[in-house]
Every structure is written in C-alpha cells, then in structure tokens.
Design an enzyme around this catalytic site. Structure first.
Site, PDB file in Angstrom:
ATOM      1  N   GLN A 225       0.823  -1.210   0.000  1.00 41.23           N
ATOM      2  CA  GLN A 225       0.000   0.000   0.000  1.00 41.23           C
ATOM      3  C   GLN A 225       0.859   1.263   0.000  1.00 41.23           C
ATOM      4  O   GLN A 225       0.582   2.215  -0.733  1.00 41.23           O
ATOM      5  CB  GLN A 225      -0.923  -0.025   1.223  1.00 41.23           C
TER       6      GLN A 225
ATOM      7  N   HIS B 228     -10.859   6.360   8.371  1.00 39.05           N
ATOM      8  CA  HIS B 228      -9.663   6.176   7.545  1.00 39.05           C
ATOM      9  C   HIS B 228      -9.772   6.985   6.257  1.00 39.05           C
ATOM     10  O   HIS B 228      -8.779   7.577   5.794  1.00 39.05           O
ATOM     11  CB  HIS B 228      -9.475   4.691   7.204  1.00 39.05           C
TER      12      HIS B 228
END
Length: 362
Positions: free
Chosen positions: A102, A318
């Site tokens: 990521q 998030h």
C-alpha cells in the site's frame, strides 16, 4: 523547501498518516515532518510495521529519513529520485505485507522504469487487508486507474512469526487515469476462499465455507455462491492460520469484500458469520466499493488527471484521514456529498492534480 508539518495524531491517528504522507512526499518532492506519531494509541510512536514501510519508501526514492527508529514520535523525510531496480522490505514480524504494498505502490508507479520488489512479513494479518483482498478486490479496481502490477504469493505467513513473502512487479505509468465508479449495478455472484494452514484441521475451513454460504444464500437465494476450502501445505505457508475472504461482484464490475481471521477461542462459525454479515451490509449500503477499499483509492484520485467520482457507503475515519492528507500534500480538492434517496450513501469527488511521470518518454 520548508518541510510540510503533519500532525500524526489527527483523525484516525495511526499508521495510515505515515504511509500516505511519505508516499506523497516522494511524489510531490516536498520534505515533511510528522509529529505526534500514533500519539493516541496504547503504544504510541513508530512500531516495526510502520518503520519498515517508511524505510521502504526512503529506499525507493533515495530519500533521507530522520527519527526512523521504533518508538519515535517524530519523523522527518526528504525525498529524492525514484529509480527502477530491485528492492526488498521485511517487517521481520507478522506485520502486514499488504501495508508494504500500500505504501510503496504509488511511488513505484512514478519510477523511471520497472521495479521488482520482495515484501516479507504476514500475508494475512489483523488490522490490515489480507493478501487475498488485495489481489481479489484492490488489484482489479486499480487497473481502472491504469495501474498495472503483479503480486505473486511465494509463501504465506501467519501470526506470530510472519515469514510470508510476495514478489511484486510494477510497471511505471505516465499519469494516473481518473476513475468513475458511480453505478453499483446488481449482484451477479459471490466467490471466496476459506483456508487453514499448519496443524489446523481442514474441517475448520469447511465449517467457515458452509456457514458463510448458508448465510449468503439465505439473503441472496438466486445468486451463485462459491467459497473454496483450502488447506495450505508446509511449502505454501509458515505457521498456523485460518480465515476467510468473500467477494461480491456486480453487473458493472464493482467488487466488495468481507473477511475474517480465526484466532484462539473464536469459533469458526463466528468468523464466517461476521465476514458474511459484513459483506451483506456493504451490499445493502448501495455503494460501488466497500469500507476497506474506499480509503485505499483516495491517493490515486488525488494524483489522477481529471475528475474522479466514487459512490460509497458510510465514510470511514480512515477515508476522512486519507482525504485530509491528500489535500494537504497535493492540493487536490475533494468533496463528499450525501446521495439523495440513498440512506448512508455518499459521493466522493476529486479534481486530481494530474501528476506526470517526467522520467518517462512521452
């Protein structure tokens, strides 16, 4: 250039701020200082997982890190040039390999050539995407941005030792394409994988598959459900592990996931039912992505050339954090608007900055 100062305790206040900030620092050539790292956590400061991620970015773009040690509450980073080549990152724990992917993928896309990387750690870890989710949900949607990468699982690794490994090949791109995911379509099928590894008996995976299938068939009686039962061999995996990943596909190519990991004292039926109910909730929200994909796409929306639009269910903390960091470091502008007639459904829109990979020939 003066460093951009980022509050590491803001909003979600976790490792996501570190990952996005260092990646965007590389891409925008802005030095950064991150203060108050994970200040609100029970163990504040840098943990080994986060440290391995930011060191990976530093290696990729020949950047300079200061404060890069476990427990540090402040990190400074000055980016350099991202070069093609071969790289390796190892959490040396069961820390998530997927979080290494990521943090590094946006950077690898803007290298001056192909990058081969080996990431080591946990393939199926708590508080992170399972590798199966990254390959079954994230990777196909990333292709819509024009992003092409391959990730081959060399070996799976589970808590507490980790020891898993994946091989990644990423080709650079000139610019990220804008994404429009606004039509959820209708459900056409559900597939998945229930697994055990090590000394755990296959019946655990079988129970998870049957439990999840029963719940999903009851809710969607006319939709095919196929959840494979897998017993990983010693050659395929290190340690004992069990879990399930379920993916729903729609007529417009949307992919939504639900997953769970087994742990001591938790019944297989509970793991499977939680994963199935989570997936059902995501489908019922009527969005084009699930909660765990929405925040992963924000950085690419910010970098893209043109307007991206993403229909989502409830906006997670998030995602709010990702939008804040993206706006702070790229100056891309996001809007989040409730969708009329769809309870708890939102449209995220972004006019991306159209970042160009100047290292590639036109």
């Amino acid at each position: 250039m003066a460093a951009v100062v980022i509050d590491g305790a803001l909003l979600e206040g976790g490792g996501q701020i570190l990952r996005m900030s260092t990646a965007l620092s590389c891409l925008t050539k802005q030095p950064i200082t991150i203060n108050n790292i994970r200040a609100n956590r029970s163990k504040p400061g840098l943990r080994p997982q986060h440290l391995s991620g930011i060191k990976l970015v530093g290696n990729l773009c020949k950047g300079k890190l200061r404060g890069d040690e476990v427990g540090s509450s402040c990190v400074s980073f000055s980016p350099g040039h991202t070069s093609k080549g071969t790289y390796e990152a190892d959490t040396k724990t069961a820390g998530s390999i997927c979080l290494l992917l990521q943090v590094s993928l946006p950077v690898m896309l803007f290298a001056d050539g192909s990058i081969q990387a080996t990431f080591k750690g946990g393939t199926n870890a708590e508080f992170a995407p399972q590798i199966d989710y990254s390959l079954m949900v994230f990777q196909p949607i990333a292709k819509r941005f024009g992003i092409n990468f391959e990730a081959d699982i060399i070996r799976r690794g589970y808590y507490p030792k980790g020891g898993g490994s994946i091989a990644v090949v990423c080709e650079p791109i000139k610019c990220v394409k804008p994404l429009s995911l606004t039509d959820p379509g209708h459900l056409v099928g559900i597939s998945g994988r229930a697994f055990v590894a090590g000394v755990l008996p296959t019946r655990i995976a079988d129970t998870m598959s049957k439990t999840a299938t029963s719940i999903l068939k009851k809710r969607f009686p006319n939709i095919p459900v196929n959840i494979d039962v897998v017993h990983e061999t010693e050659q395929d995996a290190l340690g004992n592990g069990t879990g399930i990943i379920i993916v729903a596909e729609t007529s417009t190519g949307c992919l939504l996931g639900g997953s769970g990991l087994g742990k001591r004292g938790i019944q297989a039926e509970k793991v499977a039912s939680d994963a199935a109910e989570s997936l059902i909730a995501e489908i019922q929200h009527g969005g084009c992505v699930d909660e765990y994909l929405q925040d992963q796409l924000i950085i690419f929306m910010a970098l893209a050339e043109g307007q991206s639009r993403l229909l989502c269910g409830p906006i997670s903390l998030h995602t709010q954090t990702a939008i804040h960091i993206a706006e702070q470091l790229t100056k891309a502008k996001f809007t989040v608007t409730p969708v009329s007639g769809k309870e708890a459904c939102f449209m995220i829109e972004c006019q991306g900055i159209g970042l160009q990979n100047t290292a590639l020939q036109s």
